[in-house]
Design a protein around this motif. Structure first.
Motif, PDB file in Angstrom:
ATOM      1  N   ALA A   1      51.284  75.235  54.848  1.00 46.95           N
ATOM      2  CA  ALA A   1      50.220  76.244  54.934  1.00 46.95           C
ATOM      3  C   ALA A   1      49.342  76.206  53.688  1.00 46.95           C
ATOM      4  O   ALA A   1      49.016  77.232  53.104  1.00 46.95           O
ATOM      5  CB  ALA A   1      50.831  77.625  55.139  1.00 46.95           C
ATOM      6  N   GLY A   2      48.962  74.992  53.261  1.00 45.19           N
ATOM      7  CA  GLY A   2      47.975  74.837  52.189  1.00 45.19           C
ATOM      8  C   GLY A   2      46.580  74.757  52.793  1.00 45.19           C
ATOM      9  O   GLY A   2      46.342  75.211  53.926  1.00 45.19           O
ATOM     10  N   HIS A   3      45.648  74.171  52.045  1.00 48.30           N
ATOM     11  CA  HIS A   3      44.268  74.071  52.518  1.00 48.30           C
ATOM     12  C   HIS A   3      44.183  73.436  53.904  1.00 48.30           C
ATOM     13  O   HIS A   3      43.440  73.891  54.770  1.00 48.30           O
ATOM     14  CB  HIS A   3      43.444  73.224  51.545  1.00 48.30           C
TER      15      HIS A   3
ATOM     16  N   ASP B   1      56.238  77.370  53.477  1.00 46.91           N
ATOM     17  CA  ASP B   1      57.482  77.341  52.690  1.00 46.91           C
ATOM     18  C   ASP B   1      57.303  77.928  51.294  1.00 46.91           C
ATOM     19  O   ASP B   1      58.198  77.817  50.462  1.00 46.91           O
ATOM     20  CB  ASP B   1      58.047  75.910  52.616  1.00 46.91           C
TER      21      ASP B   1
ATOM     22  N   PRO C   1      42.931  75.236  43.608  1.00 51.73           N
ATOM     23  CA  PRO C   1      42.069  74.949  42.447  1.00 51.73           C
ATOM     24  C   PRO C   1      42.080  76.010  41.338  1.00 51.73           C
ATOM     25  O   PRO C   1      42.108  75.635  40.159  1.00 51.73           O
ATOM     26  CB  PRO C   1      40.681  74.768  43.072  1.00 51.73           C
TER      27      PRO C   1
ATOM     28  N   ASP D   1      59.325  79.653  56.372  1.00 55.75           N
ATOM     29  CA  ASP D   1      60.447  78.724  56.542  1.00 55.75           C
ATOM     30  C   ASP D   1      59.982  77.348  56.093  1.00 55.75           C
ATOM     31  O   ASP D   1      58.863  77.204  55.579  1.00 55.75           O
ATOM     32  CB  ASP D   1      60.868  78.701  58.027  1.00 55.75           C
TER      33      ASP D   1
ATOM     34  N   GLY E   1      59.958  73.120  57.323  1.00 47.29           N
ATOM     35  CA  GLY E   1      60.281  72.098  58.322  1.00 47.29           C
ATOM     36  C   GLY E   1      61.378  71.206  57.767  1.00 47.29           C
ATOM     37  O   GLY E   1      61.262  70.693  56.658  1.00 47.29           O
TER      38      GLY E   1
ATOM     39  N   GLY F   1      51.232  68.183  52.231  1.00 42.70           N
ATOM     40  CA  GLY F   1      50.704  68.047  50.869  1.00 42.70           C
ATOM     41  C   GLY F   1      51.473  67.046  50.022  1.00 42.70           C
ATOM     42  O   GLY F   1      52.022  66.056  50.521  1.00 42.70           O
ATOM     43  N   ALA F   2      51.537  67.336  48.755  1.00 44.05           N
ATOM     44  CA  ALA F   2      52.131  66.403  47.793  1.00 44.05           C
ATOM     45  C   ALA F   2      52.822  67.214  46.694  1.00 44.05           C
ATOM     46  O   ALA F   2      52.540  68.396  46.525  1.00 44.05           O
ATOM     47  CB  ALA F   2      51.039  65.525  47.180  1.00 44.05           C
TER      48      ALA F   2
ATOM     49  N   VAL G   1      51.508  71.665  36.979  1.00 47.59           N
ATOM     50  CA  VAL G   1      50.724  72.765  37.564  1.00 47.59           C
ATOM     51  C   VAL G   1      50.440  72.407  39.014  1.00 47.59           C
ATOM     52  O   VAL G   1      49.553  71.617  39.308  1.00 47.59           O
ATOM     53  CB  VAL G   1      49.369  72.984  36.858  1.00 47.59           C
TER      54      VAL G   1
ATOM     55  N   GLU H   1      41.679  70.017  32.850  1.00 45.48           N
ATOM     56  CA  GLU H   1      41.362  71.423  33.120  1.00 45.48           C
ATOM     57  C   GLU H   1      42.277  72.307  32.293  1.00 45.48           C
ATOM     58  O   GLU H   1      41.840  73.281  31.666  1.00 45.48           O
ATOM     59  CB  GLU H   1      41.516  71.729  34.619  1.00 45.48           C
TER      60      GLU H   1
ATOM     61  N   LEU I   1      47.263  65.251  57.960  1.00 42.74           N
ATOM     62  CA  LEU I   1      45.983  65.369  57.232  1.00 42.74           C
ATOM     63  C   LEU I   1      46.207  65.857  55.808  1.00 42.74           C
ATOM     64  O   LEU I   1      47.311  66.249  55.436  1.00 42.74           O
ATOM     65  CB  LEU I   1      45.042  66.337  57.962  1.00 42.74           C
TER      66      LEU I   1
ATOM     67  N   ASP J   1      46.378  66.015  51.667  1.00 45.42           N
ATOM     68  CA  ASP J   1      46.972  65.217  50.585  1.00 45.42           C
ATOM     69  C   ASP J   1      48.070  64.266  51.073  1.00 45.42           C
ATOM     70  O   ASP J   1      48.356  63.275  50.408  1.00 45.42           O
ATOM     71  CB  ASP J   1      47.607  66.138  49.527  1.00 45.42           C
TER      72      ASP J   1
ATOM     73  N   VAL K   1      39.973  69.388  48.209  1.00 48.54           N
ATOM     74  CA  VAL K   1      39.753  70.491  49.146  1.00 48.54           C
ATOM     75  C   VAL K   1      38.848  70.027  50.288  1.00 48.54           C
ATOM     76  O   VAL K   1      39.109  70.285  51.466  1.00 48.54           O
ATOM     77  CB  VAL K   1      39.137  71.689  48.397  1.00 48.54           C
TER      78      VAL K   1
HETATM   79  P1  FAD Z   1      48.789  71.529  49.719  1.00 49.01           P
HETATM   80  O1  FAD Z   1      47.720  72.459  49.321  1.00 49.01           O
HETATM   81  O2  FAD Z   1      49.665  70.934  48.681  1.00 49.01           O
HETATM   82  O3  FAD Z   1      49.693  72.303  50.788  1.00 49.01           O
HETATM   83  C1  FAD Z   1      50.849  71.742  51.346  1.00 49.01           C
HETATM   84  C2  FAD Z   1      51.819  72.869  51.636  1.00 49.01           C
HETATM   85  O4  FAD Z   1      52.879  72.356  52.445  1.00 49.01           O
HETATM   86  C3  FAD Z   1      52.482  73.441  50.382  1.00 49.01           C
HETATM   87  O5  FAD Z   1      52.471  74.834  50.449  1.00 49.01           O
HETATM   88  C4  FAD Z   1      53.899  72.892  50.455  1.00 49.01           C
HETATM   89  O6  FAD Z   1      54.831  73.752  49.810  1.00 49.01           O
HETATM   90  C5  FAD Z   1      54.099  72.889  51.955  1.00 49.01           C
HETATM   91  N1  FAD Z   1      55.197  72.042  52.458  1.00 49.01           N
HETATM   92  C6  FAD Z   1      55.637  70.858  51.977  1.00 49.01           C
HETATM   93  N2  FAD Z   1      56.659  70.400  52.730  1.00 49.01           N
HETATM   94  C7  FAD Z   1      56.861  71.316  53.722  1.00 49.01           C
HETATM   95  C8  FAD Z   1      57.763  71.407  54.816  1.00 49.01           C
HETATM   96  N3  FAD Z   1      58.686  70.463  55.046  1.00 49.01           N
HETATM   97  N4  FAD Z   1      57.687  72.485  55.617  1.00 49.01           N
HETATM   98  C9  FAD Z   1      56.744  73.443  55.401  1.00 49.01           C
HETATM   99  N5  FAD Z   1      55.867  73.410  54.375  1.00 49.01           N
HETATM  100  C10 FAD Z   1      55.933  72.351  53.558  1.00 49.01           C
HETATM  101  N6  FAD Z   1      40.741  69.841  44.682  1.00 49.01           N
HETATM  102  C11 FAD Z   1      39.388  69.927  44.583  1.00 49.01           C
HETATM  103  O7  FAD Z   1      38.679  69.434  45.475  1.00 49.01           O
HETATM  104  N7  FAD Z   1      38.804  70.539  43.498  1.00 49.01           N
HETATM  105  C12 FAD Z   1      39.547  71.092  42.504  1.00 49.01           C
HETATM  106  O8  FAD Z   1      38.989  71.623  41.535  1.00 49.01           O
HETATM  107  C13 FAD Z   1      40.961  71.035  42.598  1.00 49.01           C
HETATM  108  N8  FAD Z   1      41.742  71.604  41.647  1.00 49.01           N
HETATM  109  C14 FAD Z   1      43.101  71.576  41.785  1.00 49.01           C
HETATM  110  C15 FAD Z   1      43.905  72.197  40.833  1.00 49.01           C
HETATM  111  C16 FAD Z   1      45.291  72.182  40.959  1.00 49.01           C
HETATM  112  C17 FAD Z   1      46.139  72.865  39.920  1.00 49.01           C
HETATM  113  C18 FAD Z   1      45.895  71.507  42.061  1.00 49.01           C
HETATM  114  C19 FAD Z   1      47.401  71.461  42.200  1.00 49.01           C
HETATM  115  C20 FAD Z   1      45.117  70.888  43.016  1.00 49.01           C
HETATM  116  C21 FAD Z   1      43.712  70.917  42.898  1.00 49.01           C
HETATM  117  N9  FAD Z   1      42.890  70.305  43.840  1.00 49.01           N
HETATM  118  C22 FAD Z   1      41.531  70.378  43.724  1.00 49.01           C
HETATM  119  C23 FAD Z   1      43.468  69.556  44.973  1.00 49.01           C
HETATM  120  C24 FAD Z   1      43.569  70.423  46.225  1.00 49.01           C
HETATM  121  O9  FAD Z   1      44.114  71.666  45.915  1.00 49.01           O
HETATM  122  C25 FAD Z   1      44.426  69.687  47.251  1.00 49.01           C
HETATM  123  O10 FAD Z   1      43.791  68.474  47.581  1.00 49.01           O
HETATM  124  C26 FAD Z   1      44.638  70.523  48.509  1.00 49.01           C
HETATM  125  O11 FAD Z   1      45.360  71.681  48.208  1.00 49.01           O
HETATM  126  C27 FAD Z   1      45.356  69.709  49.571  1.00 49.01           C
HETATM  127  O12 FAD Z   1      45.693  70.539  50.640  1.00 49.01           O
HETATM  128  P2  FAD Z   1      46.970  70.231  51.532  1.00 49.01           P
HETATM  129  O13 FAD Z   1      47.064  71.368  52.499  1.00 49.01           O
HETATM  130  O14 FAD Z   1      46.922  68.841  52.038  1.00 49.01           O
HETATM  131  O15 FAD Z   1      48.204  70.280  50.536  1.00 49.01           O
END
Ligand code: FAD
Length: 405
Positions: A9-11, A34, A43, A77, A79, A107-108, A126, A156, A273, A275, A294
């Motif tokens: 439940a990230g971006h 989770d 960000p 929860d 996965g 994500g990552a 971070v 940053e 999709l 990260d 993002v």
């Molecule tokens: P994430 O946001 O990482 O979300 C993934 C989620 O899945 C997490 O909550 C994780 O805990 C959860 N997860 C993992 N495994 C499981 C599982 N088995 N079951 C359920 N959930 C699970 N990007 C920009 O463009 N500009 C910026 O200025 C910028 N600044 C950033 C600053 C920081 C400190 C960080 C960490 C990242 C930044 N980014 C920035 C990058 C951007 O935040 C990421 O590219 C973006 O969050 C990716 O989204 P996502 O949903 O793929 O992954």
């Protein structure tokens, strides 16, 4: 489709859920979260939130009521396994979610520091709200901060720590800041800015060990024998995609979960999709590419929702990115990998610069600091086949915004 399950439940995951409803999908949506909070944006974790300029509520995508109203079932929860045969996601709690389509948005995680002392207190990455909340109170008291890695997040944080009054050392393996992502000219602008804020860079420097005293980090020792005293150590040395679920389920993996141009994995009932996903990127010669931004998470989320509601299309969105360091905002449109020719516009002394990155005659990317108009123009120019050549851009008085219009 009647049931869509989204893991993460990230971006990316949140965008898929929002866009599904916007696109008229009426079936069930389970969004597996989770982390112990409502879904939030990352960000600000290394910027405004760390500085105390915004609170946790301002980082949330939506209030709790929104998910209820939209019938997006937030499942607290994790996965644990995918049963592809029966189309079920098994959760860590033992609950089972049946799906017609599964979206992996996991994500990552931070690449760990594999050196002695990495586990000491006062050594942080971070990545999550928990990290930022642990770090924020330490900032006011830290006198000497060592940052390992001069990438976006490391820098940053370095800017924030310097603004909080700490003496900051940045240790970096390469020979300039943000070398993986920006041109030498832009690296130099940011190197000079950080130096003016009191940040000391140590390039070509590898960390050998973190020295501890009573369980706390007191110094970073470099491979070439230097000792950098520290009461706080922060590292940002890249991330590793969370491919565990996909790997165990036998999906194709390739520096991330391998997806096709429509963001489908090797299983037609599973998309990936953000990260975690490695996709054929148009702007990178259709080579398998994993982007951490993002923009990438949001645009890919919209594309998957459109496909699941009957409007399939290949993913071709232009990558763009931003980073805020001190009072400087760097914006990047396009991918500059392979650039061999740079044209610099603007005034480096005023910290207002755009760097146009070409490979031969082809414009690949535009990096802008303090020139928002250039960035917006570049996004339009790069979104269609670019016809701007290096000699045109290098002509006296060339104006990117006027060229775009
Ligand atoms: P994430 O946001 O990482 O979300 C993934 C989620 O899945 C997490 O909550 C994780 O805990 C959860 N997860 C993992 N495994 C499981 C599982 N088995 N079951 C359920 N959930 C699970 N990007 C920009 O463009 N500009 C910026 O200025 C910028 N600044 C950033 C600053 C920081 C400190 C960080 C960490 C990242 C930044 N980014 C920035 C990058 C951007 O935040 C990421 O590219 C973006 O969050 C990716 O989204 P996502 O949903 O793929 O992954």
């Amino acid at each position: 489709l009647n049931s869509i399950v989204i893991a993460g439940a990230g971006h990316a995951g949140v965008q898929v859920a929002l866009s599904l409803r916007q696109d008229g999908y009426t079936g069930s949506i389970s969004l597996v979260n989770d982390e112990p909070w409502l879904p939030y944006q990352r960000p600000p974790l290394s910027k405004a939130y760390l500085l105390g300029k915004i609170d946790a509520t301002a980082m949330q995508f939506r209030p709790a009521q929104f998910y209820t109203d939209q019938r997006i079932d937030l499942v607290a929860d994790r996965g644990a396994a995918i049963d592809r045969q029966n189309r079920r996601l098994l959760l860590a709690s033992g609950t089972v979610l049946d799906y017609d389509h599964l979206v992996l948005a996991t994500g990552a995680h931070n690449r760990p520091l594999n050196v002695p002392g990495a586990g000491l207190a006062n050594v942080y990455g971070v990545k999550t709200r928990a990290d930022a909340e642990a770090l924020a109170p330490l900032l006011g008291n830290a006198k000497r901060v060592v940052v390992i890695g001069a990438g976006f997040i490391g820098l940053e944080f370095a800017a924030v720590a310097a603004a909080a009054g700490a003496a900051v050392d940045v240790l970096e393996l390469g020979d300039r800041p943000m070398a993986r992502a920006v041109s030498p000219a832009m690296s130099e602008l940011f190197r000079a800015a950080h130096a003016a804020w009191g940040v000391t860079f140590h390039f070509r420097g590898a960390v050998a060990e973190i020295e501890g005293d009573n369980g706390k980090a007191v110094a970073v020792l470099t491979a070439d024998g230097r000792r950098l005293p520290a009461d706080l150590v922060v590292y940002g040395i890249g991330v590793i995609p969370n491919v565990g679920l996909a790997l165990e389920a036998g999906l194709g993996i390739d520096n991330g979960i391998r997806v096709d141009a429509g963001l489908l994995t090797s299983d037609p009932h599973i998309s990936a999709l953000g990260d975690v996903a490695c996709f054929p990127c148009l702007q990178n010669g259709e080579r398998p590419t994993r982007l951490e931004s993002v923009q990438n998470a949001v645009d890919q989320g919209k594309l998957i929702a459109a496909r699941l509601t009957g409007k399939p299309a290949p993913y071709t969105a232009l990558p763009w990115f931003w980073t805020d360091q001190g009072h400087l905002k760097l914006q990047i449109a396009g991918l500059s990998g392979g650039a061999d020719n740079h044209v610099v516009l603007g005034d480096p002394a005023a910290q207002q610069v755009s760097v146009l990155c070409f490979r031969g005659e082809q414009l690949l990317a535009v990096e802008s600091c303090g020139r928002v108009g250039d960035h917006m123009a570049a996004r339009k120019i790069l979104a269609r086949p670019p016809a701007l050549t290096p000699s045109m851009a290098a002509a006296p008085g060339f104006d990117l915004k006027a060229w775009e219009a």
